[in-house]
Structures are given as C-alpha cells and as structure tokens.
Design a protein around this motif. Structure first.
Motif, mmCIF file in Angstrom:
data_model
loop_
_atom_site.group_PDB
_atom_site.id
_atom_site.type_symbol
_atom_site.label_atom_id
_atom_site.label_comp_id
_atom_site.label_asym_id
_atom_site.label_seq_id
_atom_site.Cartn_x
_atom_site.Cartn_y
_atom_site.Cartn_z
ATOM 1 N N TRP A 8 0.831 -1.208 0.000
ATOM 2 C CA TRP A 8 0.000 0.000 0.000
ATOM 3 C C TRP A 8 0.862 1.254 0.000
ATOM 4 C CZ3 TRP A 8 -0.568 4.140 3.324
ATOM 5 C CH2 TRP A 8 -1.672 4.960 3.099
ATOM 6 N N PHE A 9 2.053 1.196 0.613
ATOM 7 C CA PHE A 9 2.935 2.362 0.679
ATOM 8 C C PHE A 9 3.654 2.634 -0.650
ATOM 9 C CE2 PHE A 9 2.732 1.312 5.254
ATOM 10 C CZ PHE A 9 2.470 2.568 5.763
ATOM 11 N N ASN A 10 3.720 1.639 -1.534
ATOM 12 C CA ASN A 10 4.459 1.801 -2.785
ATOM 13 C C ASN A 10 3.897 2.959 -3.606
ATOM 14 O OD1 ASN A 10 6.062 -0.382 -2.148
ATOM 15 N ND2 ASN A 10 4.829 -1.856 -3.298
ATOM 16 N N GLY A 11 4.782 3.843 -4.052
ATOM 17 C CA GLY A 11 4.373 4.999 -4.845
ATOM 18 C C GLY A 11 3.954 6.196 -4.024
ATOM 19 N N LYS A 12 3.702 5.986 -2.746
ATOM 20 C CA LYS A 12 3.305 7.095 -1.874
ATOM 21 C C LYS A 12 4.502 7.709 -1.157
ATOM 22 C CE LYS A 12 -1.312 5.182 -0.986
ATOM 23 N NZ LYS A 12 -1.194 3.991 -1.832
ATOM 24 N N LEU A 13 5.581 6.938 -1.027
ATOM 25 C CA LEU A 13 6.802 7.392 -0.366
ATOM 26 C C LEU A 13 8.003 6.997 -1.215
ATOM 27 C CD1 LEU A 13 5.955 6.164 3.257
ATOM 28 C CD2 LEU A 13 5.960 8.545 2.498
ATOM 29 N N ASP A 14 9.132 7.707 -1.027
ATOM 30 C CA ASP A 14 10.345 7.346 -1.759
ATOM 31 C C ASP A 14 10.798 5.938 -1.408
ATOM 32 O OD1 ASP A 14 10.380 9.824 -2.945
ATOM 33 O OD2 ASP A 14 11.704 10.713 -1.452
ATOM 34 N N VAL A 15 10.684 5.581 -0.143
ATOM 35 C CA VAL A 15 11.047 4.244 0.322
ATOM 36 C C VAL A 15 9.912 3.723 1.193
ATOM 37 C CG1 VAL A 15 12.659 2.878 1.693
ATOM 38 C CG2 VAL A 15 13.524 4.735 0.276
ATOM 39 N N ALA A 16 9.368 2.551 0.839
ATOM 40 C CA ALA A 16 8.294 1.970 1.645
ATOM 41 C C ALA A 16 8.871 1.457 2.963
ATOM 42 C CB ALA A 16 7.623 0.826 0.885
ATOM 43 N N PRO A 17 8.206 1.712 4.083
ATOM 44 C CA PRO A 17 8.727 1.240 5.367
ATOM 45 C C PRO A 17 8.638 -0.278 5.474
ATOM 46 C CG PRO A 17 6.524 2.125 5.644
ATOM 47 C CD PRO A 17 6.928 2.426 4.224
ATOM 48 N N PRO A 18 9.549 -0.891 6.223
ATOM 49 C CA PRO A 18 9.426 -2.335 6.458
ATOM 50 C C PRO A 18 8.186 -2.626 7.291
ATOM 51 C CG PRO A 18 11.163 -1.397 7.813
ATOM 52 C CD PRO A 18 10.722 -0.314 6.891
ATOM 53 N N VAL A 19 7.437 -3.633 6.904
ATOM 54 C CA VAL A 19 6.226 -4.026 7.623
ATOM 55 C C VAL A 19 6.400 -5.483 8.041
ATOM 56 C CG1 VAL A 19 3.727 -4.298 7.529
ATOM 57 C CG2 VAL A 19 4.826 -2.422 6.278
ATOM 58 N N ILE A 20 6.384 -5.743 9.327
ATOM 59 C CA ILE A 20 6.662 -7.073 9.864
ATOM 60 C C ILE A 20 5.514 -7.502 10.768
ATOM 61 C CG2 ILE A 20 8.239 -8.423 11.302
ATOM 62 C CD1 ILE A 20 10.458 -6.495 10.411
ATOM 63 N N ASP A 21 5.043 -8.708 10.567
ATOM 64 C CA ASP A 21 3.966 -9.256 11.392
ATOM 65 C C ASP A 21 4.563 -9.828 12.670
ATOM 66 O OD1 ASP A 21 1.748 -10.359 12.490
ATOM 67 O OD2 ASP A 21 1.343 -11.795 10.882
ATOM 68 N N LEU A 22 4.246 -9.205 13.806
ATOM 69 C CA LEU A 22 4.755 -9.648 15.109
ATOM 70 C C LEU A 22 3.638 -10.185 15.996
ATOM 71 C CD1 LEU A 22 7.211 -6.685 15.885
ATOM 72 C CD2 LEU A 22 7.797 -8.943 14.989
ATOM 73 N N THR A 23 2.552 -10.635 15.365
ATOM 74 C CA THR A 23 1.407 -11.119 16.138
ATOM 75 C C THR A 23 1.803 -12.265 17.053
ATOM 76 O OG1 THR A 23 -0.103 -10.463 14.362
ATOM 77 C CG2 THR A 23 -0.932 -12.034 15.993
ATOM 78 N N ALA A 24 2.618 -13.185 16.549
ATOM 79 C CA ALA A 24 3.033 -14.338 17.348
ATOM 80 C C ALA A 24 3.869 -13.916 18.555
ATOM 81 C CB ALA A 24 3.826 -15.317 16.478
ATOM 82 N N GLN A 25 4.498 -12.729 18.469
ATOM 83 C CA GLN A 25 5.318 -12.229 19.580
ATOM 84 C C GLN A 25 4.531 -11.313 20.517
ATOM 85 O OE1 GLN A 25 6.191 -12.344 16.431
ATOM 86 N NE2 GLN A 25 8.293 -13.058 16.173
ATOM 87 N N GLY A 26 3.214 -11.175 20.266
ATOM 88 C CA GLY A 26 2.378 -10.391 21.175
ATOM 89 C C GLY A 26 2.102 -8.972 20.726
ATOM 90 N N PHE A 27 2.523 -8.615 19.509
ATOM 91 C CA PHE A 27 2.293 -7.265 18.981
ATOM 92 C C PHE A 27 1.565 -7.411 17.644
ATOM 93 C CE2 PHE A 27 6.073 -7.168 21.612
ATOM 94 C CZ PHE A 27 5.826 -6.111 22.464
ATOM 95 N N THR A 28 0.286 -7.072 17.627
ATOM 96 C CA THR A 28 -0.572 -7.341 16.475
ATOM 97 C C THR A 28 -0.497 -6.209 15.460
ATOM 98 O OG1 THR A 28 -2.087 -8.547 17.912
ATOM 99 C CG2 THR A 28 -2.903 -7.925 15.735
#
Length: 252
Positions: free
Chosen positions: A147-167
């Motif tokens: 979703w970030f592609n084309g909206k910013l010069d560099v898309a931020p890293p998006v990491i799923d941490l649900t298993a670690q307690g951060f949804t």
C-alpha cells in the motif's frame, strides 16, 4: 465514542492534553459508561497519590560534614608570573572558542532531535483521534507494505509480530518535519504502538534510545538508511521488547 477509543485518551484528558472538542467527547462517554468512569477515577487517584508522596530525601548535615572532612586540604600554590598568565589566557581563549563551536553544534543537533521527537509524539496523538489512526486496515503484512508503494520514496518495512504479542493492524501516511513518512500501526492489548519510519541520508547504525514526552514512551533508532520512532503509552520495557523483536525480524 467506544470504550477502546476512550481508554486511549484517558491519560491525555487527565493531563489536559486534549483539545476542547475531544475532551468533551471523552467526558461525555465517561458520563454514560461505568467502566470508563471507574478507570478514569483510578487513574486520577493514582496521579494524586504520586503527587502527594514525598519522594525526595534530604541527607543529614552529618553526612556533609564527613564528606568535607575526608577531602584533602588545599595546599598554597606559588603565584604565576604575568607572562605565564597571559600565555595561558591566550591558549585558553583559543581552546574555549573551539570548544564553544563544538558545544553549539551539539546543542543545535540535540534541539533538532527534540523538535522532531515532539512532532512525532504530536503525530501519535493525532492518530488517536477518531478516524485518524489507519489508512489501510489489515493484519497482513503483504497487504500493508505494498500500500505504501508509490506514496513514499522508500516503503517502510512491515513485519507481522502477532506471534510475539504485537498485532499488526494497518498503516497510514503521516507528516513529520514537513515531509510525508510512513506509520505502521500495531496493538499491544488495548494500547496503540505507532512505528514511524523516515528515510535518511545516513546509513550508520544508531542504537535504540528511549525518551519520554507528554506521558508517552518513544524509542528511536537508525538502521539501513532509515530512521525509526516507536511511540506508545505502554511501559518502557514493553516498548523495548517490541523494538528488539522488530529489529530481530528485520535482520532475520
């Protein structure tokens, strides 16, 4: 306003950090919700107790006397000549000028960091207002990151941490330091964590550092040409845990 939204803003209401409109909304909800009324009263009582508690301890005069008695006695020093005084003054002036320029540079750099930190915390507060938290709602990192592609010069890293307690709950565009940056949104129980990500010219690693502003914990660091700010009202230890797990997942 829901209970979840109200709970996120109770601290801000208690510290008089909400604008008049949002303050009225939270107060109206509290007036009709027994659970939020009880929670707000508990937070208010805790603040009053902490304010009334004498947390400062004054050392006794006897301790000061013992410390002064243990210090070595000053010995008389020979008087310096006029030439040595002038030479030392000239050298000291040069060193002071160099040192002052360095101090000014450090102060300006720290002031700039504090200004940006203040903007990041303000962006976090704005996001807690109804309808401002998420532009793309998804728990799937493969939906949020593109979703970030084309909206910013560099898309931020998006990491799923649900298993670690951060949804992972989504992402949005935000504005800090007069430019658009990405904000990846996580939840820890009922608490919101905003992870702001901005591109930087520096590629050096900056170790994480935690600061507190307006009642929020903020942990910032730099990695791979990106600056990161994780902001939330969760405890500093939990925010550190979030950043550690995020960094570990990035390196992995």
């Amino acid at each position: 306003m829901t209970c979840d939204e109200a709970n996120l803003l109770l601290h801000a209401l208690l510290d008089n950090e909400l604008d008049a409109g949002h303050a009225r909304e939270v107060e109206a909800h509290i007036a009709t919700c027994p659970a939020c009324t009880a929670e707000f009263a508990a937070q208010r009582d805790m603040k009053r107790v902490l304010a009334d508690t004498k947390l400062r301890y004054t050392a006794p005069d006897s301790l000061r006397a013992r410390i002064e008695a243990s210090l070595p006695q000053a010995r008389p020093q020979p008087q310096p000549s006029r030439r040595s005084v002038l030479r030392g003054f000239a050298m000291g002036s040069a060193v002071s000028a160099l040192a002052a320029s360095g101090v000014v540079a450090v102060v300006l750099r720290q002031d700039d960091q504090q200004r940006i930190l203040s903007e990041v915390v303000s962006a976090h507060l704005r996001s807690l207002q109804a309808g401002h938290l998420i532009d793309v709602v998804s728990t799937d990192q493969h939906t949020v990151k593109p979703w970030f592609n084309g909206k910013l010069d560099v898309a931020p890293p998006v990491i799923d941490l649900t298993a670690q307690g951060f949804t992972l709950v989504g992402g949005r565009l935000d504005y800090v330091d007069a430019r658009a940056i990405g904000a990846v949104v996580y939840k820890r129980r009922q608490h919101i964590i905003n992870l702001f990500v901005a591109q930087t010219a520096s590629t050096e690693h900056r170790p994480p550092k935690t600061q507190t502003m307006q009642g929020f914990n903020c942990r910032r660091w730099g990695e791979r040409g990106l600056n990161f700010w994780a902001v939330s009202d969760i405890g500093g230890d939990e925010l550190t845990e979030f950043v550690d797990k995020f960094e570990a997942a990035m390196k992995g």
